[in-house]
Design a protein around this motif. Structure first.
Motif, PDB file in Angstrom:
ATOM      1  N   TYR A   1      81.541  10.731  66.603  1.00 49.16           N
ATOM      2  CA  TYR A   1      82.828  10.966  67.302  1.00 49.16           C
ATOM      3  C   TYR A   1      82.983  11.326  68.989  1.00 49.16           C
ATOM      4  O   TYR A   1      82.028  12.491  69.139  1.00 49.16           O
ATOM      5  N   VAL A   2      83.534  10.621  69.348  1.00 51.59           N
ATOM      6  CA  VAL A   2      83.375  11.168  71.169  1.00 51.59           C
ATOM      7  C   VAL A   2      84.906  10.997  71.493  1.00 51.59           C
ATOM      8  O   VAL A   2      85.457  10.017  70.921  1.00 51.59           O
TER       9      VAL A   2
ATOM     10  N   LEU B   1      82.863  17.485  80.124  1.00 48.99           N
ATOM     11  CA  LEU B   1      82.490  16.375  79.624  1.00 48.99           C
ATOM     12  C   LEU B   1      82.897  15.496  80.417  1.00 48.99           C
ATOM     13  O   LEU B   1      84.171  14.703  80.319  1.00 48.99           O
ATOM     14  N   PHE B   2      82.328  15.124  81.788  1.00 49.37           N
ATOM     15  CA  PHE B   2      83.177  14.215  82.752  1.00 49.37           C
ATOM     16  C   PHE B   2      82.974  12.893  82.158  1.00 49.37           C
ATOM     17  O   PHE B   2      83.970  12.207  82.714  1.00 49.37           O
ATOM     18  N   ASP B   3      82.135  12.388  81.429  1.00 47.29           N
ATOM     19  CA  ASP B   3      81.861  10.860  81.278  1.00 47.29           C
ATOM     20  C   ASP B   3      81.400  10.930  79.817  1.00 47.29           C
ATOM     21  O   ASP B   3      80.214  10.709  79.400  1.00 47.29           O
ATOM     22  N   PRO B   4      82.411  11.184  78.782  1.00 47.53           N
ATOM     23  CA  PRO B   4      81.947  11.306  77.405  1.00 47.53           C
ATOM     24  C   PRO B   4      81.349   9.874  77.033  1.00 47.53           C
ATOM     25  O   PRO B   4      80.194  10.161  76.054  1.00 47.53           O
TER      26      PRO B   4
ATOM     27  N   PRO C   1      91.218   9.294  71.746  1.00 42.53           N
ATOM     28  CA  PRO C   1      91.724  10.284  72.649  1.00 42.53           C
ATOM     29  C   PRO C   1      91.436  11.746  72.243  1.00 42.53           C
ATOM     30  O   PRO C   1      91.571  11.855  71.233  1.00 42.53           O
ATOM     31  N   TYR C   2      91.567  12.500  73.211  1.00 40.38           N
ATOM     32  CA  TYR C   2      90.978  13.617  72.745  1.00 40.38           C
ATOM     33  C   TYR C   2      91.829  14.696  71.537  1.00 40.38           C
ATOM     34  O   TYR C   2      91.350  15.015  70.867  1.00 40.38           O
TER      35      TYR C   2
ATOM     36  N   GLY D   1      87.004  17.453  59.722  1.00 43.84           N
ATOM     37  CA  GLY D   1      85.618  17.143  59.455  1.00 43.84           C
ATOM     38  C   GLY D   1      85.250  15.657  58.813  1.00 43.84           C
ATOM     39  O   GLY D   1      84.535  15.204  58.019  1.00 43.84           O
ATOM     40  N   GLU D   2      85.900  14.666  59.612  1.00 46.46           N
ATOM     41  CA  GLU D   2      85.798  13.337  59.605  1.00 46.46           C
ATOM     42  C   GLU D   2      84.369  12.799  59.901  1.00 46.46           C
ATOM     43  O   GLU D   2      83.979  11.869  59.568  1.00 46.46           O
ATOM     44  N   HIS D   3      83.788  13.723  60.945  1.00 54.21           N
ATOM     45  CA  HIS D   3      82.738  13.012  61.632  1.00 54.21           C
ATOM     46  C   HIS D   3      81.374  13.347  60.733  1.00 54.21           C
ATOM     47  O   HIS D   3      81.221  14.497  60.177  1.00 54.21           O
ATOM     48  N   ASP D   4      80.219  12.597  61.189  1.00 54.97           N
ATOM     49  CA  ASP D   4      78.987  12.922  60.919  1.00 54.97           C
ATOM     50  C   ASP D   4      78.565  13.790  62.325  1.00 54.97           C
ATOM     51  O   ASP D   4      78.042  14.818  62.019  1.00 54.97           O
ATOM     52  N   LEU D   5      78.621  13.004  63.200  1.00 53.25           N
ATOM     53  CA  LEU D   5      78.256  13.759  64.603  1.00 53.25           C
ATOM     54  C   LEU D   5      79.487  13.852  65.346  1.00 53.25           C
ATOM     55  O   LEU D   5      80.229  12.921  65.455  1.00 53.25           O
ATOM     56  N   CYS D   6      79.550  14.967  66.203  1.00 53.64           N
ATOM     57  CA  CYS D   6      80.702  14.960  66.926  1.00 53.64           C
ATOM     58  C   CYS D   6      80.313  15.640  68.559  1.00 53.64           C
ATOM     59  O   CYS D   6      79.529  16.505  68.556  1.00 53.64           O
TER      60      CYS D   6
END
Lengths: 535, 946
Positions: free
Chosen positions: A373-374, A382-385, A409-410, A420-425
């Motif tokens: 998740y990004v 985080l200038f350029d996620p 969007p943020y 907690g939907e993400h695996d990685l975030c």
């Protein structure tokens, strides 16, 4: 005949008369601006100037100039010093804080700053029955909810009772939401107080053209006569386009430009008339691995991910050098920072080996694709996620861990994370009170893993960490707390719930004739110190 | 110092006053001119210089930004080339692929040396694209260069660098400035494949590119160089050799300052500006400069100098002319004084020096005049004495020219009487008897009669003189003269003299010849005449001697005749001088008249100015009324339209609608003429009206009736209007008709106000035009005085706001007059009255035929003119008003103008009544015609302001 002498003398002087009419050549671009006014170009305008309301950085930056708190940070560090309170002590086993107020301080509207004003400023946020309480006062719920009662002892003494002993409380009292506001002004303007702020700070609001500019003028009656603002005015000018901000800076239309595009930093660097002021921000950017989602419940998998990610191209390419690679959650400038033993250098081979073991143990399935998740909107840390996410994705793919990017969007991204939907975030944090607790407790304590409002994006629950953090919160001895936090950092490094990625830096571009550009860890200039260099 | 100054100034003392004046004035004029020229020069030239300076700075800023943008773009280009995945793939393939890829990218890249190195730093490609290879000779970076290392650590960087490329023979070469851009080559997973380095020299070609976008000459130099590469070219387009950098410029620029200078470059003068070029560490690596041709500024300077020189010359000329004029102006009275002094020296004591009093020369002239008066008195006294002597001489001559005793005696008496200017002169002849007793016989006498016209001679004179015999006898006895200066103090002699008709003074002297009294001469004067003095006594004694010694007078005669001829000559000379003087006086008088005419004109202009201010004020209030009414009309028209629309929307037959509108339209102008009814009567009238009109079915009949009364409609008219509203919609029609009528009437009323205001403006403008007589020649014409007075009053209306003006105009004949000049008289007199009243009180203007002319009186009830001021009020420049309020010419000019018309002006003043009376004659042959007073719209102001 004596009358002849003067004209003759004038004639003789005539040769040099031209000198009377030409001024010194200007040091830079002539722009006919008042040298006592500093113009700051920002990407957007403040939203609220009532300290109880804002979440946006632009508002907080202005609030920092207008208001003060009982306690304040030293200009460049996260160390505390007396603000509107000259001293304070804690009693009742850390539950009762008594603040002694600075006498003779007045708000911009002339109201005296006293115990009543302090009680008013805090109680209106704490007490839902307070006539000036508003449901919009959300910030209180995060860091101040442990306050039970704020009471006046005498005119210059205030007592704050908190639920349980909490060491970071002291640092919290330096945060913008607990700014002391003029009760008269709040009573007068009601909800419109946010447009008519009145504090005790070195600057006061002169004009606010919403969406365009905020003009602050010097508070000539500022109590700290040694630190009255050097400049008469500070103007926060909204220039949305980053390139336009730089052009305005080059042309001399503004003195300071914030949020310069990374690719334009070189231009500022090479420009003899402009200077880049870089300061480590009090922030951390991290990749959180959801400990509730396999395979990231496995510490070896988490360590493999740590070895797999090459932070160098990230800070160089995605941050254009405006960041340093992180090795832990605390920025090196934050007190309590501890260099941990467990380090994870870039080592894809080792990562692959660890993953292979995990796969053998049946804890890791390389055929599966995991969600990363990004946020799609840039953040101060985080200038350029998206770009950072692609580096991570490529690095992980390199070691056999496949991911899909979930760009949102943020606000949506935050909601997904809290559920907690993400695996990685991919996430980050900007410390807001200069206390290590503000990072460690919020981001790693099991108390903050409540689904729906979690701040602990890794859903990392460790009893030892929890114990240490709780102990540190109630300890009144800083050295003691430092030891506790060092232990916490070691423990977290071993458990590797995150890949700490970067500590971003704040870059502010200013014209070279702006002197004493001090950028505090919040990334805000200390405008009261800034002055104009005359060459 | 002071001595030197005195030595310098000493020769000035010997100059003529006029030359001194001219010299001082020239210096006084020249010095400010010089100062102003210098200051103006400073401002103009300083401005030009500053303009050029700021332009140079601006060009420097723009140039620097262009340069840095270009540099930045190289960085972006490097990043773009490096981050194409094609390049990382080509790297894997081999050098040929890389070369082909770069060749493909070349059109999008700047002219540069492109180096591609692999991850270990080994060169994959070294290729110059888009240019002359010589330009890029030696720019390449080695594998271990720090920049290459940075690129290998993923850094994307652009930097400026100074390099020194050894010449082929091994000697150290010139330092060169180079832009280097480095970017890492990464593959999809951000693994490092190598680096791309772009190198571009900052040389003259690079400068050309900046110049192309800039418009100024561009110079670039490495930090240590003393000469810069530049865009300068010779006339044939060949690149000019390097440009020398001034000493110290590099050091100053390196310290962060921008340096502005003027430099001589390839034969021209240039304004140059330099700034440092820094690397990313902020170390100065080079210099960047722009040069702007100073040619245009130099020519602008020339123009400025020329303009200043011409301006200075004109100013000097003007100053000299002024000096000459002032010299003459000051010199003329001195010359007149000089002429006067010469005239006095010549003996012309009647020479008047016409110099206005006030200044020092005037005071000198006054003192001079006093001196001549004293001289003249002395001279007159001398002349009288001389006349007596002449008379004596004449008498002597006459006496000695005749032999006959009687004739001698008569001549003596005549001479004495004439000489001494006496009432009575008598001569007794003594004859001594044998006993020595003296017998007196009246020889001759001469007496002026009582009526002073007849001279009694002979016996009549003798009769008159006879009572004086005792006195004569006394003299003869005493053999000495008797002088009674005042008979009033000598009772005895007064009694004697009384009989002879003498009451003033008496003088008697014996005529002796060699100790023998031969006669007595007695003279007497009355009290209205000068009494005799000792001088007279002496003279008479002499005379007596002469008379006594007639024979011996021959010698005296000769002597006296000689001096008499000299005297005659002097008299003739003086007469001719006097004639010349007279002519000069006449000329001076004419000059004075011209000056007076000039003064009158300027006073009139001043008066006109005051009037114009008033007129502007006057025009304002009608304008405001027009504006107000026009605004109101807009609203009225809107309401009227709304009524019309409602009417149109109402379901009625068109002919009924037309009838209603026509009735209201017809009534509107009539009611608009009326005064709006007010007061308690309105309600009563409305109640009555309501009883008379059928207002059946109307929602609020009382309201309708009230509206009809308020608009000013008579009951009959109201009934007629309501009667026009027929049909089933009558209850709706009537309120509409009344509303329509109200608004239409309002429209008319507003129009009236506007018309009245316009009339007022027209009247004021007309009055002003007539007043100034712009459309007439300044010749005398038959004039209606009332018209002029009314115009003047109209123009002064603003000042008369709080003053009650009463006119008592008689039937006047036309008067030949210069109209505008007479208007000036009325203006001055009325303004005078207004000022005396301090704006509050009353003024009466009376006119009447008076003798062979007309009389105009302007009377105010102000405090009056103090008695001590009264005699001077018509003097020019006499004023009692505070400075700035009056020129002091007003009443003087009034008298001038009135007298020019052959009239008179006088003033009578007591507190509460000050009257100026102007009498003007009616010219001969002018038939009297009744003058019509101009109607005054006194109620207009009220109408307009309502």
């Amino acid at each position: 005949m004596r009358g002849l002498l003067l004209p003759i003398a004038l004639l003789a002087a005539g040769c040099d008369l031209s000198g009377w009419f030409s001024s010194e050549p200007a040091g830079g671009v002539s722009n006919n601006r008042d040298p006592d006014t500093l113009v700051v170009a920002r990407s957007s305008d403040a939203r609220e100037l009532d300290p109880a309301l804002p979440f946006d950085n632009e508002s907080i930056e202005v609030i920092d100039q207008i208001y003060e708190r009982l306690v304040r940070w030293q200009p460049t560090t996260t160390a505390l010093e007396p603000g509107l309170a000259t001293s304070w002590e804690v009693g009742d086993g850390g539950r009762l804080w008594t603040f002694h107020l600075r006498p003779g301080v007045r708000f911009h509207d002339g109201t005296a700053m006293n115990a009543d004003a302090v009680v008013f400023s805090l109680e209106r946020q704490r007490d839902p029955k307070h006539p000036f309480h508003r449901d919009r006062f959300q910030y209180w719920q995060n860091q101040f909810r442990n306050i039970i009662k704020v009471e006046k002892v005498d005119d210059l003494t205030v007592r704050v009772a908190i639920e349980q002993p909490y060491a970071p409380f002291e640092a919290n009292m330096a945060m913008f939401p607990v700014s002391i506001v003029s009760p008269t002004a709040v009573a007068r303007w009601g909800d419109d107080f946010t447009s008519h702020p009145s504090g005790t700070g070195p600057f006061m609001l002169e004009r606010w053209d919403r969406g365009q500019r905020i003009v602050l003028k010097r508070n000539d009656d500022y109590w700290d006569s040694d630190h009255k603002a050097a400049l008469e005015r500070v103007v926060f000018q909204v220039i949305e386009d980053p390139r336009q901000r730089l052009i305005a800076l080059e042309s001399g239309a503004v003195d300071v430009a914030t949020q310069i595009l990374p690719e334009e930093l070189q231009f500022v660097d090479l420009h003899p008339g402009l200077r880049l002021h870089e300061t480590p921000s009090n922030s951390v950017t991290y990749l959180a691995m959801n400990n509730d989602h396999p395979p990231f419940d496995d510490v070896d998998v988490r360590r493999a991910v740590n070895y797999a990610i090459n932070k160098e191209p990230i800070v160089k390419l995605a941050y254009q050098g405006l960041a340093i690679a992180a090795s832990g959650p605390l920025p090196p400038t934050q007190w309590g920072y501890h260099k941990v033993r467990a380090q994870y250098p870039y080592d894809p081979a080792r990562a692959r080996a660890l993953l292979h073991d995990a796969q053998v143990r049946g804890r890791f399935d390389p055929s599966k694709t995991y969600s990363l998740y990004v946020p799609s909107t840039p953040r101060p840390y985080l200038f350029d996620p998206a770009r950072v996410a692609r580096v991570i994705q490529a690095n992980l793919a390199e070691v056999g861990l496949h991911t899909e990017l979930v760009l949102q969007p943020y606000s949506q991204h935050q909601r997904s994370m809290q559920r907690g939907e993400h695996d990685l975030c991919l996430f980050g944090w900007v410390g807001d009170n200069g206390d290590p607790d503000n990072f460690l407790f919020l981001l790693f304590d099991r108390d903050n893993t409540v689904i729906g409002s979690a701040q602990n994006a890794a859903f990392y629950r460790d009893a030892e960490v929890h114990g240490l953090l709780s102990l540190a919160q109630t300890s009144e001895d800083k050295a003691d707390r430092e030891r506790l936090y060092a232990r916490v950092q070691e423990r977290i490094a071993e458990d590797a719930p995150w890949v700490p990625l970067a500590h971003s830096q704040v870059a502010i571009a200013a014209r070279t004739d702006v002197g004493d550009v001090i950028v505090n860890p919040n990334g805000h200039m200390v405008y009261a110190r800034a002055r104009r260099l005359r060459r | 110092m002071m001595r030197l100054l005195r030595w310098l100034v000493a020769p000035l003392g010997r100059l003529r006053l006029r030359h001194k004046l001219a010299l001082s004035l020239s210096i006084a004029a020249l010095v400010p001119v010089a100062v102003v020229a210098t200051i103006a020069g400073g401002v103009v030239l300083g401005g030009l210089e500053r303009g050029l300076e700021s332009e140079t700075q601006r060009q420097l800023d723009v140039g620097l930004n262009l340069l840095l943008r270009t540099v930045e773009r190289y960085g972006a280009d490097a990043v773009r080339v490096a981050s194409t995945n094609d390049l990382s793939r080509a790297m894997a393939t081999g050098k040929g692929a890389v070369s082909a890829l770069i060749a493909r990218e070349a059109p999008l890249l700047p002219a540069a040396l492109v180096q591609v190195k692999d991850a270990s730093g080994q060169a994959v490609l070294d290729q110059v694209i888009g240019g002359d290879t010589a330009r890029f000779e030696g720019l390449g970076l080695a594998a271990d260069a720090p920049l290459v290392r940075a690129g290998q650590a993923w850094a994307q960087r652009v930097n400026l660098d100074v390099i020194t490329v050894p010449t082929p023979d091994g000697a150290p070469g010139e330092p060169r400035l180079v832009v280097r851009a480095v970017a890492p080559i990464v593959d999809e997973s951000f693994a490092l494949q190598g680096v791309v380095v772009l190198s571009v020299p900052l040389d003259a070609d690079f400068a050309d590119a900046i110049k192309g976008a800039l418009g100024a000459e561009v110079m670039i130099a490495p930090r240590t160089a003393t000469e810069a590469l530049s865009t300068f070219r010779d006339p044939l387009g060949e690149r000019a050799p390097t440009v020398a950098i001034g000493t110290g410029i590099a050091a100053q620029a390196a310290a962060g300052r921008r340096v502005l200078a003027t430099a001589e470059i390839s034969g021209g003068e240039y304004a140059v500006a330099w700034t440092a070029l820094v690397d990313v560490e902020d170390h100065p690596v080079g210099l960047f400069g722009v040069a702007i041709d100073r040619g245009p500024v130099a020519s602008a300077k020339q123009v400025a100098f020329r303009s200043l020189a011409i301006g200075g010359a004109v100013a000097l000329g003007f100053a000299l002319a002024l000096a000459a004029w002032l010299g003459r102006r000051l010199g003329a009275p001195i010359a007149r004084l000089h002429r006067g002094a010469i005239a006095v020296a010549r003996g012309d004591l009647d020479h008047a020096i016409d110099i206005p009093r006030g200044d020092e020369i005037g005071e000198l002239a006054e003192a001079f005049a006093h001196m001549t008066t004293t001289l003249k008195e002395n001279q007159q006294r001398l002349a009288a004495r001389m006349r007596e002597i002449v008379a004596l001489h004449d008498a002597g001559r006459a006496v000695s020219s005749v032999i006959d005793l009687d004739q001698v005696l008569r001549k003596i008496v005549d001479s004495v009487a004439r000489t001494f200017d006496v009432r009575l002169c008598a001569l007794w002849v003594a004859s001594a008897g044998a006993d020595g007793a003296i017998t007196l016989r009246l020889g001759a006498a001469r007496s002026l009669g009582r009526n002073l016209r007849t001279t009694l001679m002979g016996s009549e004179g003798a009769i008159q003189a006879r009572p004086l015999l005792p006195l004569a006898a006394e003299v003869a006895q005493a053999r000495r003269a008797i002088l009674v200066p005042r008979l009033a103090e000598d009772e005895r002699r007064a009694a004697i003299a009384q009989l002879a008709g003498i009451d003033g003074s008496l003088l008697a002297a014996p005529l002796e010849r060699k100790g023998v009294v031969v006669g007595v001469i007695v003279v007497g004067r009355n009290a209205d005449h000068r009494s005799f003095s000792d001088a007279d006594a002496n003279l008479l004694a002499t005379f007596a001697d002469q008379a006594a010694a007639a024979v011996e007078n021959a010698r005296l005669y000769d002597e006296v005749r000689g001096s008499s001829e000299e005297l005659e000559r002097k008299v003739r000379l003086r007469t001719s001088e006097l004639t010349a003087m007279n002519q000069e006086l006449g000329k001076a008088l004419a000059d004075l008249r011209d000056a007076q005419a000039q003064l009158i004109l300027s006073e009139r202009l001043a008066g006109l100015g005051l009037l114009v201010a008033g007129v502007a004020h006057e025009v304002n209030s009608p304008s405001a009324a027009i504006r107000g009414s026009a605004d109101a009309m807009g609203e009225v028209v809107r309401r009227l339209t709304s009524h019309t629309v409602t009417l149109a929307e109402l379901q009625v037959a068109p002919e009924i609608r037309r009838a209603v509108i026509e009735a209201a339209e017809a009534l509107a102008p009539i009611v608009a003429q009326r005064r709006l009814p007010t007061g308690a009567g309105v309600r009563r009238a409305a109640r009555e009206l309501r009883g008379r009109i059928d207002l059946e079915g109307i929602a609020d009949p009382a309201e309708i009736a009230l509206a009809l009364v308020e608009v000013g409609a008579e009951p009959d008219e109201a009934i007629a209007l309501c009667a026009a509203c027929t049909g089933p919609a009558r209850p709706q029609l009537i309120p509409l008709a009344v509303g329509y009528l109200t608004e239409a009437a309002n429209l008319h009323r507003n129009a009236h106000v506007i018309q009245a205001a316009i009339r007022r403006i027209q009247r004021i403008v007309g009055a002003l035009k007539t007043y100034s007589h712009l459309d007439q020649q300044a010749t005398s014409s038959q004039t209606d005085l009332h018209e002029g007075i009314e115009i003047t009053l109209a123009l002064l209306d603003y000042a008369l706001r709080d003053i009650v003006v009463t006119r008592r105009f008689g039937r006047l004949p036309l008067v030949p007059a210069y109209v505008d000049e007479l208007n000036q008289v009325w203006t001055n007199l009325i303004q005078n009255a207004v000022q005396a009243l301090k704006g509050r009180g009353s003024i009466a203007i009376e006119t009447e035929p008076h003798g062979p002319g007309v009389m105009v009186r302007i009377i105010d009830d102000g405090p009056g003119i103090p008695a001590d001021v009264m005699p001077r009020i018509f003097e020019p420049f006499f004023t009692t008003k505070p400075k700035g309020e009056g020129t002091g010419l007003g009443l003087g000019i009034v008298r001038q103008i009135v007298e020019k018309h052959g009239g008179t002006v006088r003033c009578e003043s007591v507190p509460g009544r000050t009257a100026f009376e102007v009498w003007l004659p009616i010219g001969a042959g002018v038939a009297p015609r009744a003058a019509t007073p101009v109607p005054v719209e006194a109620d207009l102001a009220a109408e307009v302001s309502s």
